[in-house]
Write an enzyme that holds these catalytic residues in place. Structure first.
Site, short mmCIF file in Angstrom:
data_model
loop_
_atom_site.label_atom_id
_atom_site.label_comp_id
_atom_site.label_asym_id
_atom_site.label_seq_id
_atom_site.Cartn_x
_atom_site.Cartn_y
_atom_site.Cartn_z
N HIS A 106 -7.75 -3.23 4.39
CA HIS A 106 -7.17 -1.87 4.34
C HIS A 106 -7.89 -1.05 3.29
O HIS A 106 -8.31 0.09 3.53
CB HIS A 106 -5.67 -1.97 4.01
CG HIS A 106 -5.05 -0.67 3.58
ND1 HIS A 106 -5.25 -0.13 2.32
CD2 HIS A 106 -4.23 0.20 4.23
CE1 HIS A 106 -4.59 1.01 2.21
NE2 HIS A 106 -3.96 1.23 3.36
N ASN A 107 -8.09 -1.65 2.11
CA ASN A 107 -8.74 -0.93 1.03
C ASN A 107 -10.22 -0.71 1.32
O ASN A 107 -10.79 0.31 0.90
CB ASN A 107 -8.56 -1.67 -0.29
CG ASN A 107 -7.15 -1.54 -0.84
OD1 ASN A 107 -6.22 -1.25 -0.09
ND2 ASN A 107 -6.97 -1.75 -2.12
N SER A 163 0.83 -1.20 0.00
CA SER A 163 0.00 0.00 0.00
C SER A 163 0.86 1.25 0.00
O SER A 163 1.93 1.29 0.61
CB SER A 163 -0.92 0.02 1.23
OG SER A 163 -1.70 1.20 1.23
N GLU A 199 -10.31 2.16 3.52
CA GLU A 199 -9.98 3.30 2.65
C GLU A 199 -11.22 3.78 1.90
O GLU A 199 -11.48 4.99 1.82
CB GLU A 199 -8.90 2.87 1.68
CG GLU A 199 -8.47 3.90 0.66
CD GLU A 199 -7.47 3.32 -0.32
OE1 GLU A 199 -7.71 3.44 -1.54
OE2 GLU A 199 -6.47 2.73 0.13
N LYS A 229 -4.68 -6.57 3.34
CA LYS A 229 -4.63 -5.50 2.34
C LYS A 229 -6.03 -5.22 1.79
O LYS A 229 -6.40 -4.05 1.54
CB LYS A 229 -3.68 -5.88 1.19
CG LYS A 229 -3.62 -4.86 0.05
CD LYS A 229 -3.23 -3.45 0.55
CE LYS A 229 -2.78 -2.53 -0.56
NZ LYS A 229 -3.76 -2.31 -1.62
#
Length: 473
Positions: free
Chosen positions: A187-188, A130, A191, A184
């Site tokens: 995380h997105n 990232s 986000e 990940k």
């Protein structure tokens, strides 16, 4: 010349920048791309790092040019392309060689690939990266999954190229097989939620308060100095104060309101549903992007139903801006809480033992959702690794007690003025339902038993196979 022990295939924007980062940190590197011109172009632009880089046009030459045991990083598009690259590489590899998928792959694919390659005698790591192109070049946050033994082989390199927070590398092994890519993905998802909530507060100031972009940018600039301090708030402030060099207008006003997505946000929503863990703020953000993509239909609907009066005149501008700040903070906390709850559930489901405190720590620099809040998140999980929700941590409970009333005020006010806040509204509903000791799910259970004899629990007896009298009538 001594052969490098590391290779990288896939010289797109992310791959090229990651290759330069690796070379910049003292590692020799063999590079490859399926298009020969891209290899030449990359080497021509590598400058002083050229001496550490060896370019190859053919797969066989590329692999032969790497010292054994080899480490080969794949930086290619997720999905079938990864499988195609693996299929092209493996016939030329030797047992003990290590493949790394550093793209945004679906963790389910990573689990499958790990087993297949390990059965063939190869190592495999799925590593989420990232930070965008700048992060890839100067220091990303990296989230690794796979064999701990294989991770140890590349740990020094990953620590060297990673972003640093107070000198500590933002890189970590987070568990076996798909753990890194799952983290990940979430995380997105966080986000997506964070970005959508920022967009919603921008919309209230633009449409509800009639503020110009530069003035809104100043507000975000001020917010970035406080509890909302983060990369996304920082760049939003800059964006809103930037002029379009072609027209001289505010650049935000010449950008079409149609958002794209590449899949990880949808995956985060899908996986939360599969695990049965609510992530409503993230799901609302994914839905909002899908709605934004249908611009033609939105314009048709506007003509059909008319343009609503979105102007807010019932309170002072500064009071509403303060309430918006608190509302955004409360929504952000809830989005993070949901994301971490999904990671916890996936870790338990898959036996990953993912360290949540470490996840928060490696997100503090390099990645897109880096924020001051992550220090408190890391501390919350470090103090209580069994913490079921961030909303139960004392530090975040205090923040929510101080801000949720303003979130409620903003959601109610904007609903009256037809200003859509899908993610913030979803966050508020989640919070209210999550703290409701007695919910309305008893009527759901009664309905399910009525039409399907599914049974229910009683408040005055043990067991879950009780039935209502309606089935006897």
């Amino acid at each position: 010349m001594t052969k490098p022990s590391i290779g990288l295939t896939g010289l797109g924007v992310m791959g090229s920048n990651l290759a330069l980062n690796i070379a910049d940190n003292g590692f020799d590197l063999a590079v490859h791309n399926r298009t020969n011109a891209d290899v030449d172009r990359f080497l021509e632009k590598s400058g002083d790092l050229r001496a550490r880089l060896t370019g190859h046009y053919e797969i066989e030459d590329f692999i032969a040019g790497i010292a054994t045991p080899r480490t080969i990083i794949m930086m290619v598009k997720a999905g079938s392309v990864v499988d195609a690259v693996i299929a092209a590489l493996t016939p030329h590899l030797e047992k003990g060689d290590l493949l790394i998928d550093a793209g945004n792959s679906d963790f389910n694919d990573t689990v499958r690939r790990t087993k297949t390659l390990e059965d063939q005698g190869f190592g495999f790591l799925g590593i989420g990266v990232s930070g965008g192109e700048v992060g890839a070049r100067f220091g990303p946050s990296t989230m690794a999954g796979g064999s701990a033994e294989k991770y140890a082989l590349v740990e020094d390199m990953l620590n060297a190229i990673a972003a640093k927070h107070e000198g500590e590398p933002c890189a970590a092994w987070l568990g076996p097989d798909g753990a890194g890519h799952f983290v990940k993905t979430m995380h997105n998802g966080i986000e997506y939620g964070d970005m959508q909530m920022i967009a919603e507060t921008y919309g209230v100031m633009r449409n509800g308060l009639g503020m110009e972009p530069k003035a809104i940018g100043k507000v975000f600039e001020r917010w970035n100095e406080g509890a909302l301090g983060s990369y996304l708030i920082e760049i939003t402030a800059q964006i809103l104060q930037t002029e379009d060099p072609q027209t001289g207008a505010d650049i935000i006003d010449v950008i079409v309101d149609r958002a794209g997505q590449k899949g990880t946000g949808r995956w985060s929503a899908i996986e939360s549903q599969k695990l049965g863990v609510p992530a409503s703020a993230i799901e609302a953000a994914v839905t909002a992007r899908a709605l934004s993509a249908g611009k033609d239909q939105r314009e048709t609907m506007e003509r059909l139903y008319g343009t609503p009066d979105t102007v807010i005149s019932s309170a002072s501008m500064e009071a509403i801006i303060t309430q918006l700040e608190n509302a955004l903070l409360a929504g952000k906390i809830i989005a993070y809480a949901q994301g971490f709850s999904v990671i916890r559930a996936a870790s338990e489901e898959n036996g990953w033992n993912t360290p949540l405190a470490r996840v928060a720590e490696i997100w503090r620099a390099g990645c897109i959702i880096r924020s001051v809040m992550l220090n408190d998140i890391a501390s919350a999980f470090a103090n209580n690794p069994a913490l079921e929700s961030l909303l139960l941590a004392p530090a975040f409970a205090d923040k929510m007690k101080a801000t949720h009333a303003d979130l409620r005020t903003i959601v109610a006010l904007t609903a009256q003025h037809a200003l859509p806040l899908p993610a913030l509204s979803a966050a508020l509903s989640y919070f209210d339902y999550a703290r409701q000791g007695q919910s309305t799910a008893n009527i759901l259970q009664a309905q399910r038993d009525f039409f399907g004899a599914h049974g229910f629990e009683r408040t005055d007896e043990e067991g879950s196979d009780h039935h209502g009298p309606w089935a006897m009538g």
